[in-house]
Motif scaffolding. Sequence first.
Motif, mmCIF file in Angstrom:
data_model
loop_
_atom_site.group_PDB
_atom_site.id
_atom_site.type_symbol
_atom_site.label_atom_id
_atom_site.label_comp_id
_atom_site.label_asym_id
_atom_site.label_seq_id
_atom_site.Cartn_x
_atom_site.Cartn_y
_atom_site.Cartn_z
ATOM 1 N N THR A 196 34.733 33.494 46.653
ATOM 2 C CA THR A 196 33.395 32.989 46.987
ATOM 3 C C THR A 196 33.418 32.064 48.210
ATOM 4 O O THR A 196 32.365 31.668 48.697
ATOM 5 N N THR A 254 33.225 42.140 42.002
ATOM 6 C CA THR A 254 32.028 41.291 41.928
ATOM 7 C C THR A 254 30.921 42.024 41.176
ATOM 8 O O THR A 254 30.651 43.161 41.500
ATOM 9 N N GLU A 257 31.543 35.552 38.662
ATOM 10 C CA GLU A 257 31.358 35.019 40.016
ATOM 11 C C GLU A 257 30.903 36.150 40.925
ATOM 12 O O GLU A 257 31.353 37.290 40.787
#
Length: 401
Positions: free
Chosen positions: A144, A164, A171
């Motif tokens: 991130t 993802t 996250e």
Amino acid sequence: MNDRTSDGDRAAQNWRPATRLIRGGTHRSPHGETSEALFMTSGYVYDSPEAAEARFKGEETGFIYSRYANPTVAMFEERMALLEGAEAGRATASGMAAVNAALLSQVRAGDHVVASRALFGSCLYIVEDLLPRFGVETTLVDGTDLDQWRRAVRPETVAAFIETPSNPMLEIIDIPAVAEIVHSVGARLVVDNVFATPMLQRPLALGADVVVYSATKHIDGQGRALGGIILASEEFCETHLKSFLRHTGPAISPFNAWLMLKGLETLDLRVARHCQNAARVAAFLKGHKGVARVLYAGDPDHPQADLAARQMSAGGTMVAIEVTGGKAGAFAFLDRLGLIDISNNLGDAKSLVTHPATTTHQRLTPEERARLGISDGLVRLSVGLEDAEDLIEDLDQALGG
Ligand SMILES: *Cc1c(COP(=O)(O)O)cnc(C)c1O
């Protein structure tokens, strides 16, 4: 096989996703069967030795051996490629075979790979343990943090790998931003899109170069079979995957490919219901006194809610729950569940819970788990297709009402 005409191909390109899921890639045999045929065969016969020679030389098209290609598997690959908007796809026996092939087929000693640290355990093994054994250096970053990506890439970088939303902390990694950084050094971005499913997130359209799935999860969606698939450009499939897959042999069984084809027919409907249920369950859990924290990618309070809304069309099927009382609290909660099963699988019609710290992420040190936010009280819930009210009642009583 009735090969699709080029007119048919053009029509398929114009179909909307729900139609692609049901009709994409279907090649009917001369029998005209309604349902996709299951070609449960390892080999193929030739009319003459000359025909066999021509097929091996590539002068004549046709199937040779099911480790290379199979008509039922080819239908699954074509349907997935149409759905994903990819030029081509190659199916594998499991999701891990797909991840392994997507990475190993494109690297050699001296190359460099960057990956986000929050990976499925077996993916982490490939990146962290296996690649370095063959002289491929790897760098793990907080996916991130774009500055970490910028610092990690270098001229030898050939590939980057992300999941993802991530497992199990959900996250969100910014696919277009990471793709841009990765492309700046001429490398490819490989996205494991299992948690988002092909219905909710389109990594190729967002800038990724290769997408991989464990078809075991939502694509089968009914807990029956293992499978995987890699979707990419025709050039990537020809240059990197073709020989690797033919000669190392992670071929999917035609039977499993057939199950996946049937699973795809209902993927759109199932994922929509999974998401509705997950959103309701997450909303219920958020206010519950037995729960310290709830993470759901579709929740406006998710730390990356804006990014999730930008690149996903719904919040997904997974909810992460931090219960009070650490490991004892989590185990007591799991023990009291009556309807929801304890299992490490996900994406199933049945709702399934797992305790990552003692199962899927047990291999990590306590420090590594802490770094990823995986506490002893964390429970991962794969929300199924049951009535959401029954799920909520079960969760409520297991949390002590
Ligand atoms: C399950 C899973 C895999 C591995 O897939 P298998 O079909 O079990 O081999 C890879 N990545 C993610 C994110 C998964 O959830």
